[in-house]
Enzyme design. Structure first.
Site, mmCIF file in Angstrom:
data_model
loop_
_atom_site.group_PDB
_atom_site.id
_atom_site.type_symbol
_atom_site.label_atom_id
_atom_site.label_comp_id
_atom_site.label_asym_id
_atom_site.label_seq_id
_atom_site.Cartn_x
_atom_site.Cartn_y
_atom_site.Cartn_z
ATOM 1 N N CYS A 342 0.791 -1.236 0.000
ATOM 2 C CA CYS A 342 0.000 0.000 0.000
ATOM 3 C C CYS A 342 0.827 1.292 0.000
ATOM 4 C CB CYS A 342 -1.034 -0.007 1.127
ATOM 5 S SG CYS A 342 -0.633 -0.975 2.557
ATOM 6 N N ARG A 371 7.502 -10.964 5.367
ATOM 7 C CA ARG A 371 7.293 -10.667 6.784
ATOM 8 C C ARG A 371 7.969 -11.748 7.617
ATOM 9 N NH1 ARG A 371 0.864 -8.983 6.496
ATOM 10 N NH2 ARG A 371 1.150 -7.401 4.871
ATOM 11 N N GLN A 389 0.495 -11.242 -2.694
ATOM 12 C CA GLN A 389 -0.873 -10.774 -2.502
ATOM 13 C C GLN A 389 -1.480 -10.355 -3.839
ATOM 14 O OE1 GLN A 389 0.108 -7.667 0.446
ATOM 15 N NE2 GLN A 389 -1.263 -8.737 1.847
ATOM 16 N N ASP A 391 -3.112 -7.891 -4.600
ATOM 17 C CA ASP A 391 -3.392 -6.624 -3.924
ATOM 18 C C ASP A 391 -3.941 -5.582 -4.889
ATOM 19 O OD1 ASP A 391 -3.467 -5.307 -1.563
ATOM 20 O OD2 ASP A 391 -1.301 -5.115 -1.318
ATOM 21 N N HIS A 393 -5.522 -1.258 -4.629
ATOM 22 C CA HIS A 393 -5.929 -0.108 -3.825
ATOM 23 C C HIS A 393 -6.755 0.822 -4.692
ATOM 24 C CE1 HIS A 393 -2.436 -1.762 -1.704
ATOM 25 N NE2 HIS A 393 -3.182 -1.505 -0.657
ATOM 26 N N LYS A 477 -12.456 -3.240 8.531
ATOM 27 C CA LYS A 477 -12.335 -4.144 7.385
ATOM 28 C C LYS A 477 -13.456 -5.167 7.371
ATOM 29 C CE LYS A 477 -9.061 -7.163 9.815
ATOM 30 N NZ LYS A 477 -7.873 -8.016 9.691
ATOM 31 N N HIS A 523 -8.469 -0.887 0.465
ATOM 32 C CA HIS A 523 -7.532 -1.992 0.252
ATOM 33 C C HIS A 523 -8.360 -3.247 -0.005
ATOM 34 C CE1 HIS A 523 -4.276 0.188 2.717
ATOM 35 N NE2 HIS A 523 -5.382 0.837 3.014
#
Length: 651
Positions: A342, A371, A389, A391, A393, A477, A523
Site C-alpha cells: 500500500c 514478513r 498478494q 493486492d 488499492h 475491514k 484496500h
C-alpha cells in the site's frame, strides 16, 4: 427498591426475574430440556458461567453446544480437566496456560525432568473420563492478589506467579473443580459431567510466553465432546484432513517445495505449481481489467522512511521488517524488504495531479511481500515468510466509497463462486472503543469508514458477524471466512476502508469546486495471498482442481514404446488446442502408469496402444471414475472443451 430485574432474550422477549438469577435458572423457566444443555450464557455481550448470578437488567443469550461460544466454554473447561488429571497422575508438575482453541484445547505443562511419552496419553484420557464422571462443579471465587500469590508460592508454581504479577488486584479469579484449583477468568461449564468423550491428539514443545530464551514446556493438545458419536465423527474428519493436507498433496502433485538452504518459510514453486498460480493470476487479472483496474508493479524493497510515513513501522515494530541494506556513510538510507504494497501505491497516486473526474483510480498488483514469522508459526503455505498478494488499492471520493466497496464484494463473490467456495460468512472488524490508542486517525473518519462497510454489507444482504477490536490499525475491514469441504473455516478475502494513509501521504485531488480534497483508500485482496489461497484450495478439493485450473489436464499413457510416435502425435494435436499435459514414456506396465496418474490426480488419462494407433483414437479414463470410452482426437477435444465449460459455468 425493587428486587426484580428484566432479562431480554434474543427474540426480544422480556422476562422479569429476582436479582441473582443465573443463566441456568432462566433456561429452567423455558424448559428442562434446554437447561440440561446450557453450557454458558452471554450476558450483555460477555460470556459468563451459566451458574453466575445476574443482578442487573441484561440482554441474555443461553449458549449450548450448537453455539461457537458454547463450544469454546466446553473446551476451556476440558483444559482444566486435563490439568486436574495430570496433577493426579504426576504430582509436583507445574502449569503454564490452558486455553480453548478453534478445535479443542491445549495445556502447557512443566514436567520437570520427565519426558512425556505419547504412549501415556491413553492413561491420561482415562483419568480425565474418570474425573468427568464425578460431575464436579466448576466453582468461581474472587481472590485478592495477595491471596493468589500466597497460594501459588505455597504450591511452588512460578508460571502462575508470573501471570498473577501482571494482573490488577480486584480482577483475579480462581476456579475449582474437585481437588484442582486454577487461576482463570472463566467462564466454565456447570460441571465436569457434560464431558463424555475425550481424545488427546498430540504433544509438542512450546516456549513459555513464546520466548525462545525461556524454558520449553510440554504442550498437550486435546479435544472433547458431549457425545462419543461426535468424537468418532471428528476423528474420521481428521483422517480425511490428513489425506487432503496441502503439504502432502503439494509434494505428491509436484506443486511446491521448501529448502533449508533457501530458508524456512520461503516456498519454491515448481513448474506445475507455477502453472496453477499463473492460471489463478490470469483468471483474476481478466476480471480486474473488466472491473476497471490498472496493473502496476512496485519494487520488492522500500526505504525505511516509506514505512515510517505510513505508520506501519511504528505499529508493527522493527522486528517485523527485514533490513537488507544500511549504507554506513553518513546520511545513508536504510532499505527494507517490502512487507506490504500500500505505501508504494500511495506514491504511484502522487506521480501526477488528480482531478475528481479521475476517480476512482483502481491500482492492482500481484505483489510479493516479506514478513518475519517466528519459525514455530510457519506451516506449509498457510504461514510463510514470503507470499504474493493479489493486492489492489482504490482511491476514490468520499461519495464513491459505498459503491466501490459493493463492487469489490461482487468481485470477491465472483472469485469464490468460480472456485467452489460457496459456504462462507463475513466478519466486520471494527475498532475497540475501549482502546482507541491502538489506532490512527480521528473518530470522525473511523465512524465514516465503519458506516460505509456496514451499509454495503446490508445492501448486499451478507450474513455478517461484528468483532470489536479486530480492525486494522488504519481502518475497519470486512473479512471473508470460507468453509471448506470438511467444514473448516479459513479467512481468505479481505476489504478495508482507509481514511488515514491518504492523510499520512498527503494525497489529494482537485474537486468540482476547484479546491483540494483528500481521497479515501480501499484496500482489497480477494485471494488474500496466493500461497494461503492455494493451500486452502488444495485441501478444499483434495487436489482435484476444477478442470480449467488443473496444471496437467491429461496424461497420455502409451502401452509400450512401440506407440511412442502416435502418443507424440496425440500430444501435439491436443496441445495445439490448449489442452495441457504430458506423455508417460516410462518403461512401466500400463497399470502402474494409471495408478501413478491417479495419485497425481490427473483429470483425464488417454491410453494409446495398437488398436488406438491404427484407428487414430484414444481410450479415455477419468480420474476417480474409470473408463469413459474411446474417441477420436476431434471428439475428445470437443468433449474436453465442454467439460472445461461445465467446470467454469458458474463464473
Amino acid at each position: 427498591m425493587s428486587n426484580k430485574i428484566k432479562i431480554t432474550l434474543p427474540d426480544g422477549t422480556v422476562k422479569e426475574f429476582d436479582k441473582g438469577v443465573s443463566g441456568y435458572d432462566i433456561a429452567m423457566s423455558i424448559s428442562e430440556g434446554l437447561a440440561r444443555n446450557v453450557l454458558s450464557a452471554k450476558v450483555n455481550g460477555q460470556v459468563w458461567d451459566a451458574t453466575r448470578p445476574i443482578n442487573t437488567d441484561a440482554h441474555v443469550q443461553l449458549l449450548t453446544w450448537n453455539d461457537p461460544e458454547g463450544q469454546n466454554t466446553f473446551w476451556h473447561s476440558s483444559a482444566h480437566l486435563l490439568a486436574e488429571a495430570l496433577e493426579e497422575l504426576y504430582p509436583g508438575i507445574k502449569f503454564g496456560i490452558g486455553p480453548p482453541i478453534e478445535n479443542g484445547f491445549y495445556y502447557d505443562v512443566d514436567f520437570g525432568d520427565k519426558v512425556l511419552e505419547g504412549t501415556e496419553l491413553e492413561k491420561i484420557e482415562q483419568k480425565m473420563l474418570d474425573l468427568a464422571r464425578q460431575k464436579n462443579e466448576f466453582l468461581r471465587s474472587e481472590v485478592s492478589k495477595k491471596d493468589a500469590l500466597d497460594y501459588y508460592n505455597k504450591k511452588g508454581d512460578e508460571y502462575k506467579l508470573e501471570l498473577i504479577d501482571g494482573l490488577e488486584d480486584g480482577s483475579i479469579t480462581f476456579y475449582q473443580q474437585g481437588n484442582f484449583t486454577d487461576l482463570c477468568r472463566g467462564p466454565h461449564i456447570p460441571n465436569t459431567g457434560f464431558i463424555k468423550a475425550v481424545k488427546l491428539l498430540n504433544i509438542a514443545g512450546a516456549y513459555w510466553r513464546g520466548d525462545e530464551k525461556r524454558k520449553q514446556l510440554t504442550r498437550i493438545y486435546g479435544i472433547t465432546f458431549p457425545k462419543q458419536k461426535e468424537l468418532k465423527e471428528y476423528l474420521e474428519l481428521l483422517e480425511e484432513a490428513k489425506k487432503r493436507d496441502h503439504r502432502k498433496l503439494g509434494k505428491e502433485m509436484e506443486l511446491f517445495a521448501f529448502s533449508e538452504k533457501v530458508g524456512m518459510g520461503l516456498p519454491l514453486w515448481l513448474p506445475k505449481g507455477t502453472m496453477l498460480r499463473d492460471r489463478l493470476e490470469t483468471f483474476l487479472k481478466k476480471a480486474q481489467v473488466k472491473a476497471g483496474y490498472k496493473p502496476v508493479i512496485t519494487p520488492h524493497i522500500g526505504a525505511k522512511q516509506l514505512y515510517v510515513t505510513s505508520g506501519h513501522y511504528e505499529k508493527y515494530g522493527k522486528d517485523s521488517f527485514q533490513p537488507i541494506a544500511a549504507p554506513g556513510e553518513e546520511g545513508g538510507e536504510e532499505y527494507l524488504l517490502k512487507p506490504m504494497n500500500c505505501p508504494h501505491h500511495c506514491e504511484i497516486y502522487k506521480t501526477k495531479p488528480r482531478s475528481y473526474k479521475d476517480l476512482p483510480l483502481r491500482l492492482a498488483e500481484f505483489g510479493t511481500v516479506y514478513r518475519y514469522e517466528q519459525s514455530g508459526e510457519l506451516h506449509g503455505l498457510t504461514r510463510v515468510r514470503s507470499f504474493t498478494q493479489d493486492d489492489a488499492h482504490i482511491f476514490c471520493r468520499p461519495d464513491q466509497v459505498k459503491d466501490e466497496f459493493i463492487k469489490v464484494i461482487d468481485l470477491v463473490l465472483f472469485v469464490f463462486n468460480s472456485l467452489g467456495f460457496e459456504n462462507f460468512t463475513t466478519q466486520i472488524s471494527l475498532r475497540d472503543p475501549e482502546n482507541k490508542a491502538k489506532y490512527i486517525g480521528s473518530d470522525e473518519v473511523w465512524e465514516k469508514a465503519e458506516k460505509a462497510i456496514i451499509e454495503a454489507t446490508e445492501e448486499k444482504g451478507l450474513k455478517t458477524i461484528v468483532e470489536l477490536g479486530e480492525a486494522a490499525f488504519y481502518g475497519p475491514k470486512l473479512d471473508f471466512m470460507v468453509k471448506d469441504a470438511l467444514g473448516r473455516s479459513w479467512q481468505l478475502g479481505t476489504i478495508q476502508v482507509d481514511y488515514n494513509l491518504p492523510e499520512r501521504f498527503e494525497l489529494d485531488y482537485i474537486g468540482a469546486d476547484n479546491a483540494k480534497h483528500r481521497p479515501v483508500m480501499i484496500h482489497r485482496a480477494p485471494f488474500g495471498s496466493l500461497e494461503r489461497f492455494v493451500a486452502v484450495l488444495i485441501e478444499h478439493c483434495g487436489g482435484n482442481f476444477p478442470l480449467w485450473l488443473s496444471p496437467e489436464q491429461i496424461a497420455i499413457l502409451p502401452i509400450s514404446e512401440k506407440y511412442a510416435e502416435y502418443a507424440n502425435k496425440v500430444y501435439s494435436t491436443l496441445e495445439s488446442n490448449d489442452i495441457t499435459g504430458f506423455i508417460d514414456h516410462r518403461d512401466e506396465k500400463i497399470g502402474r502408469k494409471i495408478r501413478d496418474a491417479e495419485v497425481k490426480k490427473i483429470p483425464y488419462m488417454l491410453i494409446v496402444g495398437e488398436k488406438e494407433a491404427e484407428e487414430e483414437r484414444v481410450s479415455i479414463r477419468k480420474h476417480g471414475e474409470g473408463d469413459v470410452g474411446e474417441m477420436s482426437l476431434e471428439e475428445f477435444t470437443s468433449f474436453f472443451n465442454q467439460k472445461v465449460t461445465d467446470s467454469i459455468s458458474n463464473k
